[in-house]
Design a protein around this motif. Structure first.
Motif, PDB file in Angstrom:
ATOM      1  N   LYS A   1       0.989  -1.266  -0.052  1.00 26.13           N
ATOM      2  CA  LYS A   1       0.024  -0.127   0.238  1.00 26.13           C
ATOM      3  C   LYS A   1       0.713   1.141  -0.074  1.00 26.13           C
ATOM      4  N   ASP A   2       0.262   2.314  -0.438  1.00 30.96           N
ATOM      5  CA  ASP A   2       0.879   3.686  -0.020  1.00 30.96           C
ATOM      6  C   ASP A   2       0.790   3.776   1.132  1.00 30.96           C
ATOM      7  N   PRO A   3       2.178   4.509   1.763  1.00 35.00           N
ATOM      8  CA  PRO A   3       2.016   4.811   3.350  1.00 35.00           C
ATOM      9  C   PRO A   3       1.049   6.121   3.748  1.00 35.00           C
ATOM     10  N   VAL A   4       0.646   6.680   2.653  1.00 38.93           N
ATOM     11  CA  VAL A   4      -0.226   8.012   3.012  1.00 38.93           C
ATOM     12  C   VAL A   4      -1.743   7.762   2.542  1.00 38.93           C
ATOM     13  N   TYR A   5      -1.873   7.114   1.277  1.00 39.20           N
ATOM     14  CA  TYR A   5      -3.155   7.150   0.772  1.00 39.20           C
ATOM     15  C   TYR A   5      -3.691   5.555   0.514  1.00 39.20           C
ATOM     16  N   GLY A   6      -2.885   4.623   1.256  1.00 38.16           N
ATOM     17  CA  GLY A   6      -3.082   3.176   1.218  1.00 38.16           C
ATOM     18  C   GLY A   6      -3.647   2.661  -0.281  1.00 38.16           C
ATOM     19  N   SER A   7      -4.566   1.872  -0.197  1.00 40.38           N
ATOM     20  CA  SER A   7      -4.893   1.145  -1.601  1.00 40.38           C
ATOM     21  C   SER A   7      -5.100   1.912  -2.687  1.00 40.38           C
ATOM     22  N   ASP A   8      -5.781   3.009  -2.301  1.00 38.34           N
ATOM     23  CA  ASP A   8      -5.972   4.024  -3.506  1.00 38.34           C
ATOM     24  C   ASP A   8      -5.083   4.923  -4.011  1.00 38.34           C
ATOM     25  N   GLY A   9      -3.741   5.069  -3.384  1.00 39.87           N
ATOM     26  CA  GLY A   9      -2.952   5.776  -3.453  1.00 39.87           C
ATOM     27  C   GLY A   9      -2.008   5.664  -4.955  1.00 39.87           C
ATOM     28  N   PRO A  10      -1.197   6.374  -5.507  1.00 46.39           N
ATOM     29  CA  PRO A  10      -0.593   6.380  -6.642  1.00 46.39           C
ATOM     30  C   PRO A  10       0.639   5.477  -6.657  1.00 46.39           C
ATOM     31  N   LEU A  11       1.066   5.328  -5.519  1.00 46.85           N
ATOM     32  CA  LEU A  11       2.654   4.964  -5.384  1.00 46.85           C
ATOM     33  C   LEU A  11       2.767   3.582  -6.029  1.00 46.85           C
ATOM     34  N   ILE A  12       1.950   2.616  -5.646  1.00 48.49           N
ATOM     35  CA  ILE A  12       2.210   1.556  -6.117  1.00 48.49           C
ATOM     36  C   ILE A  12       1.993   1.362  -7.460  1.00 48.49           C
ATOM     37  N   ASP A  13       0.899   1.757  -8.265  1.00 43.43           N
ATOM     38  CA  ASP A  13       1.071   1.642  -9.526  1.00 43.43           C
ATOM     39  C   ASP A  13       2.274   2.213 -10.256  1.00 43.43           C
ATOM     40  N   LEU A  14       2.461   3.462  -9.728  1.00 46.90           N
ATOM     41  CA  LEU A  14       3.836   4.183 -10.436  1.00 46.90           C
ATOM     42  C   LEU A  14       4.749   3.251 -10.277  1.00 46.90           C
ATOM     43  N   TRP A  15       5.114   2.787  -9.153  1.00 50.96           N
ATOM     44  CA  TRP A  15       6.237   1.798  -8.955  1.00 50.96           C
ATOM     45  C   TRP A  15       6.237   0.563  -9.858  1.00 50.96           C
ATOM     46  N   LYS A  16       5.021  -0.114  -9.909  1.00 52.34           N
ATOM     47  CA  LYS A  16       4.868  -1.170 -10.858  1.00 52.34           C
ATOM     48  C   LYS A  16       5.300  -0.947 -12.140  1.00 52.34           C
ATOM     49  N   LYS A  17       4.694   0.337 -12.852  1.00 55.20           N
ATOM     50  CA  LYS A  17       5.054   0.529 -14.087  1.00 55.20           C
ATOM     51  C   LYS A  17       6.690   0.884 -14.164  1.00 55.20           C
ATOM     52  N   ALA A  18       7.235   1.610 -13.401  1.00 57.73           N
ATOM     53  CA  ALA A  18       8.723   2.038 -13.417  1.00 57.73           C
ATOM     54  C   ALA A  18       9.690   0.554 -13.630  1.00 57.73           C
ATOM     55  N   ARG A  19       9.239  -0.535 -12.524  1.00 54.66           N
ATOM     56  CA  ARG A  19       9.707  -1.618 -12.393  1.00 54.66           C
ATOM     57  C   ARG A  19       9.744  -2.607 -13.909  1.00 54.66           C
ATOM     58  N   THR A  20       8.374  -2.468 -14.376  1.00 56.35           N
ATOM     59  CA  THR A  20       8.244  -3.213 -15.555  1.00 56.35           C
ATOM     60  C   THR A  20       9.023  -2.587 -16.672  1.00 56.35           C
ATOM     61  N   ALA A  21       9.056  -1.309 -16.788  1.00 53.43           N
ATOM     62  CA  ALA A  21       9.776  -0.498 -17.683  1.00 53.43           C
ATOM     63  C   ALA A  21      11.336  -0.803 -17.451  1.00 53.43           C
ATOM     64  N   ALA A  22      11.987  -0.838 -16.239  1.00 49.19           N
ATOM     65  CA  ALA A  22      13.156  -1.088 -16.264  1.00 49.19           C
ATOM     66  C   ALA A  22      13.526  -2.546 -16.476  1.00 49.19           C
ATOM     67  N   ARG A  23      12.433  -3.499 -16.328  1.00 48.91           N
ATOM     68  CA  ARG A  23      12.958  -4.861 -16.539  1.00 48.91           C
ATOM     69  C   ARG A  23      12.973  -4.995 -17.975  1.00 48.91           C
ATOM     70  N   HIS A  24      12.156  -4.252 -18.849  1.00 52.01           N
ATOM     71  CA  HIS A  24      11.827  -4.348 -20.322  1.00 52.01           C
ATOM     72  C   HIS A  24      13.184  -3.788 -21.006  1.00 52.01           C
ATOM     73  N   VAL A  25      13.789  -2.761 -20.204  1.00 48.83           N
ATOM     74  CA  VAL A  25      15.132  -2.304 -20.861  1.00 48.83           C
ATOM     75  C   VAL A  25      16.220  -3.218 -20.738  1.00 48.83           C
ATOM     76  N   HIS A  26      16.461  -4.037 -19.406  1.00 46.12           N
ATOM     77  CA  HIS A  26      17.256  -4.780 -18.991  1.00 46.12           C
ATOM     78  C   HIS A  26      17.478  -5.837 -20.104  1.00 46.12           C
ATOM     79  N   ARG A  27      16.253  -6.319 -20.440  1.00 53.85           N
ATOM     80  CA  ARG A  27      16.124  -7.522 -21.247  1.00 53.85           C
ATOM     81  C   ARG A  27      16.156  -7.147 -22.794  1.00 53.85           C
ATOM     82  N   ARG A  28      16.139  -5.819 -23.406  1.00 58.28           N
ATOM     83  CA  ARG A  28      16.029  -5.642 -24.582  1.00 58.28           C
ATOM     84  C   ARG A  28      17.644  -6.217 -25.282  1.00 58.28           C
ATOM     85  N   PRO A  29      17.471  -6.776 -26.335  1.00 56.79           N
ATOM     86  CA  PRO A  29      18.814  -7.451 -26.887  1.00 56.79           C
ATOM     87  C   PRO A  29      19.557  -6.428 -27.431  1.00 56.79           C
ATOM     88  N   LYS A  30      21.103  -6.492 -27.197  1.00 53.94           N
ATOM     89  CA  LYS A  30      22.016  -5.532 -27.769  1.00 53.94           C
ATOM     90  C   LYS A  30      22.130  -5.413 -29.191  1.00 53.94           C
TER      91      LYS A  30
END
Length: 213
Positions: A181-210
């Protein structure tokens, strides 16, 4: 200050004086648009953005401001809280995220190491640090009081950038689970969605073939 604040917190928990009841916490929280900050790798590597909520807590004098942050964080699963200032040396955490609430005064903190950015935070502000985010107090008022807490499942450490192997730190940071949960806004807060998208994007970049030479 930590000893005095620990005694104060113990007295509050024993008597209930100064601590907001859970049913009133929603009234003490202001909806705020998150500010996002990303930093270059500087001996550590935060894969997720730093999140700042300006004026997120309503510190109106009816309750101890530190208790307002503690109860808000705890009701959303961020526990192990403490009351203190911020270290004057650069450090970070390799296996846990951290939330900081400014209960009193103001502080300028350099986030992200030497290649990072200094942000001024004032009473009522909240900053959520993903694992790997360097932080260091640059200057502050004499009355500064900060409340920190951590989500379940993490492991606390506080190395300086030159005290851990870079690759080991990066691997540990990447394994750190997202909070529930978001520490301020709980289940409805933006933090978790923001971090999930960022982690997915980071993994995609790391897996991209050179590209082929």
């Amino acid at each position: 200050m930590p000893i005095v604040e620990d005694l104060k917190r113990s007295a509050e928990r024993l008597t209930g004086i100064g601590r907001p009841p859970r049913r009133k916490l929603d009234r003490l929280v202001r909806l705020r648009r998150p500010e996002l900050y990303r930093f270059e790798d500087d001996g550590h590597n935060a894969l997720l953005p730093l999140v700042v909520y300006r004026g997120a807590e309503r510190l109106d004098g009816h309750y101890d401001p530190a208790a307002v942050f503690e109860e808000t964080f705890a009701c959303h699963g961020w526990r192990g809280s403490w009351r203190d200032g911020i270290y004057a040396f650069q450090h970070f955490h390799t296996a846990t995220h951290e939330v900081l609430g400014i209960a009193r005064g103001w502080v300028a903190i350099r986030f992200g190491g030497a290649k990072g950015r200094t942000l001024k935070l004032t009473a009522g502000d909240v900053v959520v640090l993903p694992a790997g985010t360097g932080h260091q107090r640059i200057r502050a008022t004499a009355d500064l009081l900060v409340v920190g807490a951590y989500p379940a499942g993490g492991h606390y450490d506080e190395p300086k950038p030159d005290e851990v192997d870079h690759d080991d730190a990066v691997a540990s940071i990447a394994r750190t689970k997202l909070p529930r949960k978001d520490p301020v806004y709980g289940s409805d807060g933006p933090l978790i969605d923001l971090w999930k998208k960022a982690r997915t994007a980071a993994r995609h970049v790391h897996r991209r073939p050179k590209p082929a030479p």
